[in-house]
Write a protein that holds these residues in place. Structure first.
Motif, PDB file in Angstrom:
ATOM      1  N   LYS A   1      -0.144  -0.238  12.293  1.00  0.00           N
ATOM      2  CA  LYS A   1      -1.308  -0.220  11.400  1.00  0.00           C
ATOM      3  C   LYS A   1      -2.254  -1.375  11.713  1.00  0.00           C
ATOM      4  O   LYS A   1      -3.454  -1.292  11.448  1.00  0.00           O
ATOM      5  N   THR A   2      -1.717  -2.434  12.289  1.00  0.00           N
ATOM      6  CA  THR A   2      -2.553  -3.586  12.630  1.00  0.00           C
ATOM      7  C   THR A   2      -3.434  -3.315  13.836  1.00  0.00           C
ATOM      8  O   THR A   2      -4.313  -4.130  14.147  1.00  0.00           O
ATOM      9  N   LEU A   3      -3.202  -2.194  14.519  1.00  0.00           N
ATOM     10  CA  LEU A   3      -3.970  -1.877  15.727  1.00  0.00           C
ATOM     11  C   LEU A   3      -5.249  -1.119  15.432  1.00  0.00           C
ATOM     12  O   LEU A   3      -5.929  -0.647  16.341  1.00  0.00           O
ATOM     13  N   GLY A   4      -5.572  -0.977  14.139  1.00  0.00           N
ATOM     14  CA  GLY A   4      -6.847  -0.380  13.739  1.00  0.00           C
ATOM     15  C   GLY A   4      -6.924   1.112  13.987  1.00  0.00           C
ATOM     16  O   GLY A   4      -5.957   1.844  13.774  1.00  0.00           O
ATOM     17  N   PRO A   5      -8.069   1.587  14.462  1.00  0.00           N
ATOM     18  CA  PRO A   5      -8.304   3.042  14.548  1.00  0.00           C
ATOM     19  C   PRO A   5      -7.427   3.769  15.549  1.00  0.00           C
ATOM     20  O   PRO A   5      -7.333   4.993  15.499  1.00  0.00           O
ATOM     21  N   ARG A   6      -6.746   3.053  16.413  1.00  0.00           N
ATOM     22  CA  ARG A   6      -5.944   3.732  17.434  1.00  0.00           C
ATOM     23  C   ARG A   6      -4.898   4.646  16.810  1.00  0.00           C
ATOM     24  O   ARG A   6      -4.646   5.755  17.307  1.00  0.00           O
ATOM     25  N   PHE A   7      -4.276   4.227  15.738  1.00  0.00           N
ATOM     26  CA  PHE A   7      -3.237   5.026  15.090  1.00  0.00           C
ATOM     27  C   PHE A   7      -3.602   5.386  13.649  1.00  0.00           C
ATOM     28  O   PHE A   7      -2.720   5.739  12.865  1.00  0.00           O
ATOM     29  N   SER A   8      -4.851   5.347  13.312  1.00  0.00           N
ATOM     30  CA  SER A   8      -5.249   5.613  11.928  1.00  0.00           C
ATOM     31  C   SER A   8      -4.927   7.049  11.494  1.00  0.00           C
ATOM     32  O   SER A   8      -4.778   7.323  10.308  1.00  0.00           O
ATOM     33  N   TYR A   9      -4.797   7.943  12.462  1.00  0.00           N
ATOM     34  CA  TYR A   9      -4.470   9.340  12.138  1.00  0.00           C
ATOM     35  C   TYR A   9      -3.118   9.456  11.452  1.00  0.00           C
ATOM     36  O   TYR A   9      -2.832  10.451  10.770  1.00  0.00           O
ATOM     37  N   ALA A  10      -2.253   8.456  11.608  1.00  0.00           N
ATOM     38  CA  ALA A  10      -0.890   8.545  11.086  1.00  0.00           C
ATOM     39  C   ALA A  10      -0.741   7.963   9.688  1.00  0.00           C
ATOM     40  O   ALA A  10       0.366   7.985   9.141  1.00  0.00           O
ATOM     41  N   TYR A  11      -1.802   7.486   9.095  1.00  0.00           N
ATOM     42  CA  TYR A  11      -1.686   6.789   7.810  1.00  0.00           C
ATOM     43  C   TYR A  11      -1.008   7.661   6.755  1.00  0.00           C
ATOM     44  O   TYR A  11      -0.080   7.222   6.064  1.00  0.00           O
ATOM     45  N   ASN A  12      -1.448   8.907   6.606  1.00  0.00           N
ATOM     46  CA  ASN A  12      -0.911   9.769   5.546  1.00  0.00           C
ATOM     47  C   ASN A  12       0.469  10.327   5.860  1.00  0.00           C
ATOM     48  O   ASN A  12       1.060  11.011   5.014  1.00  0.00           O
ATOM     49  N   TRP A  13       0.985  10.050   7.027  1.00  0.00           N
ATOM     50  CA  TRP A  13       2.283  10.582   7.411  1.00  0.00           C
ATOM     51  C   TRP A  13       3.445   9.871   6.725  1.00  0.00           C
ATOM     52  O   TRP A  13       4.574  10.336   6.780  1.00  0.00           O
ATOM     53  N   HIS A  14       3.187   8.768   6.076  1.00  0.00           N
ATOM     54  CA  HIS A  14       4.258   7.940   5.525  1.00  0.00           C
ATOM     55  C   HIS A  14       4.728   8.376   4.141  1.00  0.00           C
ATOM     56  O   HIS A  14       5.713   7.846   3.642  1.00  0.00           O
TER      57      HIS A  14
ATOM     58  N   THR B   1       0.845  -1.188   0.000  1.00  0.00           N
ATOM     59  CA  THR B   1       0.000   0.000   0.000  1.00  0.00           C
ATOM     60  C   THR B   1       0.874   1.228   0.000  1.00  0.00           C
ATOM     61  O   THR B   1       2.072   1.143   0.248  1.00  0.00           O
ATOM     62  N   PRO B   2       0.318   2.420  -0.237  1.00  0.00           N
ATOM     63  CA  PRO B   2       1.144   3.627  -0.254  1.00  0.00           C
ATOM     64  C   PRO B   2       1.861   3.895   1.051  1.00  0.00           C
ATOM     65  O   PRO B   2       2.815   4.638   1.078  1.00  0.00           O
ATOM     66  N   ALA B   3       1.401   3.321   2.155  1.00  0.00           N
ATOM     67  CA  ALA B   3       2.020   3.616   3.442  1.00  0.00           C
ATOM     68  C   ALA B   3       3.066   2.589   3.839  1.00  0.00           C
ATOM     69  O   ALA B   3       3.628   2.659   4.911  1.00  0.00           O
ATOM     70  N   GLN B   4       3.324   1.592   2.995  1.00  0.00           N
ATOM     71  CA  GLN B   4       4.383   0.648   3.279  1.00  0.00           C
ATOM     72  C   GLN B   4       5.632   1.086   2.540  1.00  0.00           C
ATOM     73  O   GLN B   4       5.576   1.561   1.425  1.00  0.00           O
ATOM     74  N   ALA B   5       6.775   0.888   3.150  1.00  0.00           N
ATOM     75  CA  ALA B   5       7.997   1.213   2.436  1.00  0.00           C
ATOM     76  C   ALA B   5       9.138   0.364   2.937  1.00  0.00           C
ATOM     77  O   ALA B   5       9.303   0.179   4.134  1.00  0.00           O
ATOM     78  N   TYR B   6       9.921  -0.162   1.997  1.00  0.00           N
ATOM     79  CA  TYR B   6      11.173  -0.841   2.306  1.00  0.00           C
ATOM     80  C   TYR B   6      10.997  -2.115   3.107  1.00  0.00           C
ATOM     81  O   TYR B   6      11.989  -2.739   3.437  1.00  0.00           O
ATOM     82  N   TRP B   7       9.794  -2.494   3.431  1.00  0.00           N
ATOM     83  CA  TRP B   7       9.608  -3.663   4.268  1.00  0.00           C
ATOM     84  C   TRP B   7      10.539  -3.560   5.469  1.00  0.00           C
ATOM     85  O   TRP B   7      10.945  -2.492   5.873  1.00  0.00           O
ATOM     86  N   GLU B   8      10.852  -4.674   6.100  1.00  0.00           N
ATOM     87  CA  GLU B   8      11.688  -4.594   7.291  1.00  0.00           C
ATOM     88  C   GLU B   8      13.159  -4.387   6.941  1.00  0.00           C
ATOM     89  O   GLU B   8      13.858  -3.614   7.598  1.00  0.00           O
ATOM     90  N   TYR B   9      13.639  -5.046   5.913  1.00  0.00           N
ATOM     91  CA  TYR B   9      15.063  -5.021   5.592  1.00  0.00           C
ATOM     92  C   TYR B   9      15.553  -3.601   5.318  1.00  0.00           C
ATOM     93  O   TYR B   9      16.577  -3.165   5.837  1.00  0.00           O
ATOM     94  N   GLY B  10      14.827  -2.871   4.512  1.00  0.00           N
ATOM     95  CA  GLY B  10      15.238  -1.521   4.171  1.00  0.00           C
ATOM     96  C   GLY B  10      15.221  -0.596   5.365  1.00  0.00           C
ATOM     97  O   GLY B  10      16.184   0.149   5.612  1.00  0.00           O
ATOM     98  N   HIS B  11      14.131  -0.606   6.114  1.00  0.00           N
ATOM     99  CA  HIS B  11      14.028   0.269   7.289  1.00  0.00           C
ATOM    100  C   HIS B  11      15.091  -0.065   8.326  1.00  0.00           C
ATOM    101  O   HIS B  11      15.708   0.837   8.907  1.00  0.00           O
TER     102      HIS B  11
END
Length: 279
Positions: free
Chosen positions: A76-89, A16-26
Motif C-alpha cells: 500500500k505504501t507503493l501508491g497507485p501501483r497496487f491501488s487496484y487491490a485496496y478493496n480486496w482485503h 483503515t478498513p484494509a488493515q488487519a491483524y497487523w504483523e503479529y496476527g498475519h
C-alpha cells in the motif's frame, strides 16, 4: 507502562478498513499454516517465495511465508501501483441483515472472491511464475484478513473504524473497534499460552477446515455479530449505537478465546487451501 500502552492505543486509532491483524496476527496465521501443510507443499512454498524478486517490491519482502503474510499491506505504501487491490482485503456484510455476499462483492473485488482467485492461479502451472508468487502472497494475507471478524461483517461503519471504543482503562480520540481487534485483542489472544503455532491433529483440522470460502465468510461474519458487536454494545449487536462503546477488563478477557479461535481457524484453513493448490 500505562504511558506506553496509551501511545500504542493512539497509533491503533489510525487503522483503515484494509488493515488487519497487523504483523503479529498475519504472521501467526501463516506460521500455523506452514506447520500444517504437507512436506511437499512446504517445499513448493519455499521454491515460489525464493523467486520474490519477480514481484519487484524490494521494500516489501516476501521471502518467507511470514514476510509474504504482510506483503499485501506493505505494498500500500507503493501508491497507485497496487491501488487496484485496496478493496480486496475485506467485505463489509451488514451483521444486522441476513448473510449474503451478493451485492457485497462487486465484480469480485472482495476478500473471499480474491481467495478463490488466488487458489485457481496457484493450481494452474501455466500461469507465469511472477503471477503465482503474487497469488501466494495475496492468498496468505487474505485468509488472515477474512478471519479478522471486522473484515467480514460490520454495521455500516467501515468494519468498525467508525465505532469509537474504549479498551479497559485506555481510550483515545480515535481508538475504535477495528483497531482494537487488529491489534490489542489479537496480540493479547496470540500471546496468551499455550502457543498457537504447532502441528494440529487430523481431528482438530477436520473440526474447522471443512466447507467453502463462503462458509468461512459466514462464520467470521457471525463472530463479528455475536462476539465483536455484542460485547461492545451491551449484548445487543444490532441495538442502538453508543457514541463510544466500552470494553471492560472482564469483557476483554472473555474475548481472548474467540480471538484465538479465529487465528487457529485462519491458519488451518489456509493450510487446506495451500495443500489443494500446491500439493
Amino acid at each position: 507502562m500505562k504511558h506506553i500502552l496509551l501511545i500504542v492505543a493512539a497509533f491503533l486509532g489510525f487503522a483503515t478498513p484494509a488493515q488487519a491483524y497487523w504483523e503479529y496476527g498475519h504472521e501467526t496465521v501463516a506460521a500455523i499454516a506452514y506447520r500444517n501443510v504437507t512436506p511437499a507443499v512446504r517445499a513448493e512454498i519455499r521454491r515460489l517465495l525464493a523467486r520474490q524478486a519477480l514481484l519487484e517490491t524490494p521494500g516489501c519482502p516476501a521471502g518467507t511465508i511470514e514476510q509474504a503474510s504482510v506483503w499485501a499491506d506493505c505494498i500500500k505504501t507503493l501508491g497507485p501501483r497496487f491501488s487496484y487491490a485496496y478493496n480486496w482485503h475485506y467485505q463489509n456484510v451488514d451483521v444486522c441483515k441476513d448473510f449474503t455476499l451478493k451485492g457485497n462483492c462487486p465484480d469480485g473485488n472482495c476478500v473471499s472472491a480474491q481467495i478463490e482467485r488466488d487458489v485457481k492461479l496457484l493450481k494452474d502451472k501455466t500461469v507465469p511464475q511472477r503471477e503465482r508468487v503474487m497469488a501466494l502472497a495475496f492468498l496468505v494475507h487474505f485468509v488472515g484478513d477474512l478471519h479478522q471478524p471486522l473484515h467480514a461483517g460490520d454495521r455500516s461503519d467501515l468494519g468498525g473504524n467508525r465505532a469509537l471504543s474504549t479498551y479497559g482503562a485506555y481510550s483515545t480520540a480515535r481508538l475504535n473497534l477495528h483497531s482494537i481487534w487488529d491489534g490489542l485483542v489479537a496480540e493479547r489472544a496470540i500471546s496468551t499460552p499455550p502457543g498457537l503455532v504447532r502441528v494440529y491433529s487430523s481431528a482438530e483440522r477436520a473440526a474447522v477446515d471443512g466447507g467453502t470460502v463462503e462458509d468461512w465468510s459466514r462464520d467470521s461474519w457471525q463472530v463479528a455479530r455475536d462476539v465483536v458487536y455484542a460485547s461492545a454494545y451491551g449484548g445487543q449487536p444490532c441495538g442502538p449505537i453508543p457514541a463510544r462503546a466500552t470494553l471492560s477488563d472482564a469483557q476483554i478477557a472473555a474475548l481472548v478465546e474467540p480471538a484465538r479461535a479465529q487465528v487457529i481457524k485462519g491458519g488451518l484453513r489456509l493450510a487446506r487451501l495451500l495443500n489443494e493448490a500446491l500439493g
